[in-house]
Scaffold this active site. Structure first.
Site, PDB file in Angstrom:
ATOM      1  CG  ASP A 102      -8.182   2.047   1.360  1.00  0.00           C
ATOM      2  OD1 ASP A 102      -7.328   2.614   0.642  1.00  0.00           O
ATOM      3  OD2 ASP A 102      -8.534   0.869   1.192  1.00  0.00           O
ATOM      4  CB  VAL A 133      -5.968   8.856   5.508  1.00  0.00           C
ATOM      5  CG1 VAL A 133      -5.442  10.249   5.194  1.00  0.00           C
ATOM      6  CG2 VAL A 133      -5.503   8.420   6.894  1.00  0.00           C
ATOM      7  NE  ARG A 156       5.914   7.573  -0.086  1.00  0.00           N
ATOM      8  CZ  ARG A 156       5.001   8.427  -0.517  1.00  0.00           C
ATOM      9  NH1 ARG A 156       4.277   8.147  -1.594  1.00  0.00           N
ATOM     10  NH2 ARG A 156       4.795   9.570   0.123  1.00  0.00           N
ATOM     11  CB  SER A 183      -3.290  -0.853  -2.568  1.00  0.00           C
ATOM     12  OG  SER A 183      -4.678  -0.988  -2.733  1.00  0.00           O
ATOM     13  CG  ASP A 202      -7.593  12.643  -6.448  1.00  0.00           C
ATOM     14  OD1 ASP A 202      -7.696  12.864  -5.225  1.00  0.00           O
ATOM     15  OD2 ASP A 202      -6.538  12.245  -6.980  1.00  0.00           O
TER      16      ASP A 202
END
Length: 241
Positions: A48, A50, A93, A99, A110
């Protein structure tokens, strides 16, 4: 910006070309970025974090450099931070996490990043770029991109598969716009005529987004009609018993 989560509906089947490109490109970047992702995990950085830092970098690159007409350097900064979209998913991963919150955060940010990119271009054309038409086209690219994403999310939310990708998805919008902006920025380094790539790219993205929006709306309308007909048939069968 890429944390895995269980599928929330049957997606559209991508074209063979897109599928192959996504497969090999993702495999390449996975190999390249896996060591870096592992390093961040060892340092206690969360996916999160990042995601948030990547979005902040994209927004800063777009809203600081683009309104000044520094398209080359702005694109360099944006591109560096766009890779966070692969890094955070790689981290998730490796951590074995699936999540829903991560998927929600990724999708939401995004939209923020996309808005900043086209917003930065619109600010340039509204100011020193002095082109009202291209300012309007940039704003249309911003708005249509948000609506294209919303149509799929809303269709899936009401239980429809929305089995279509469309002509221009988010990846295509970003690649076309950023590549054109980066090359257009070379005009300041003395490359003649290359600045016209950006207006052409914006028109392509605008038209492609409009076509994609129509494709998705038509698909949702058809799927909704089919679902309603199936429901009515089922209710009629039950009433006849």
């Amino acid at each position: 910006m890429g944390q895995p989560v269980a599928s929330r509906g049957r997606g559209a089947t991508p074209t063979v070309g897109k599928a192959m490109l996504n497969k090999y490109a993702r495999a390449f970047f996975t190999r390249v970025l896996t060591p870096f992702a592992a390093f961040l995990i060892r340092r206690g950085v969360s996916p999160d974090t990042v995601t948030l830092l990547g979005t902040a970098g994209v927004v800063a690159g777009a809203l600081v450099f683009y309104p000044m007409g520094e398209f080359f350097w702005g694109t360099v900064v944006i591109t560096l931070f766009v890779f966070s979209d692969l890094v955070d998913g790689n981290m998730a991963r490796q951590l074995g996490r699936s999540s829903r919150w991560g998927a929600f955060l990724d999708s939401t940010l995004d939209r923020v990043a996309d808005g900043a990119i086209f917003g930065g271009l619109a600010l340039w054309y509204a100011g020193s770029g002095d082109d009202t038409i291209l300012c309007a086209v940039s704003i249309f690219c911003l708005a249509s991109g948000q609506v294209v994403s919303y149509t799929k999310a809303r269709g899936e939310a009401i239980g429809l598969p929305v089995a279509v990708n469309g002509l221009v998805e988010r990846a295509e919008r970003l690649v076309v716009s950023l590549v054109a902006a980066g090359f257009a920025g070379l005009h300041k380094f003395g490359v003649p005529g290359i600045q016209y790539l950006l207006p052409v790219a914006l028109w392509i993205v605008a038209v492609g987004s409009l076509v994609t929006l129509v494709q998705r709306v038509v698909t949702v309308r058809r799927e909704a009609a089919e679902a309603d007909a199936a429901t009515e048939e089922s209710q009629g069968t039950e009433a006849a018993k």
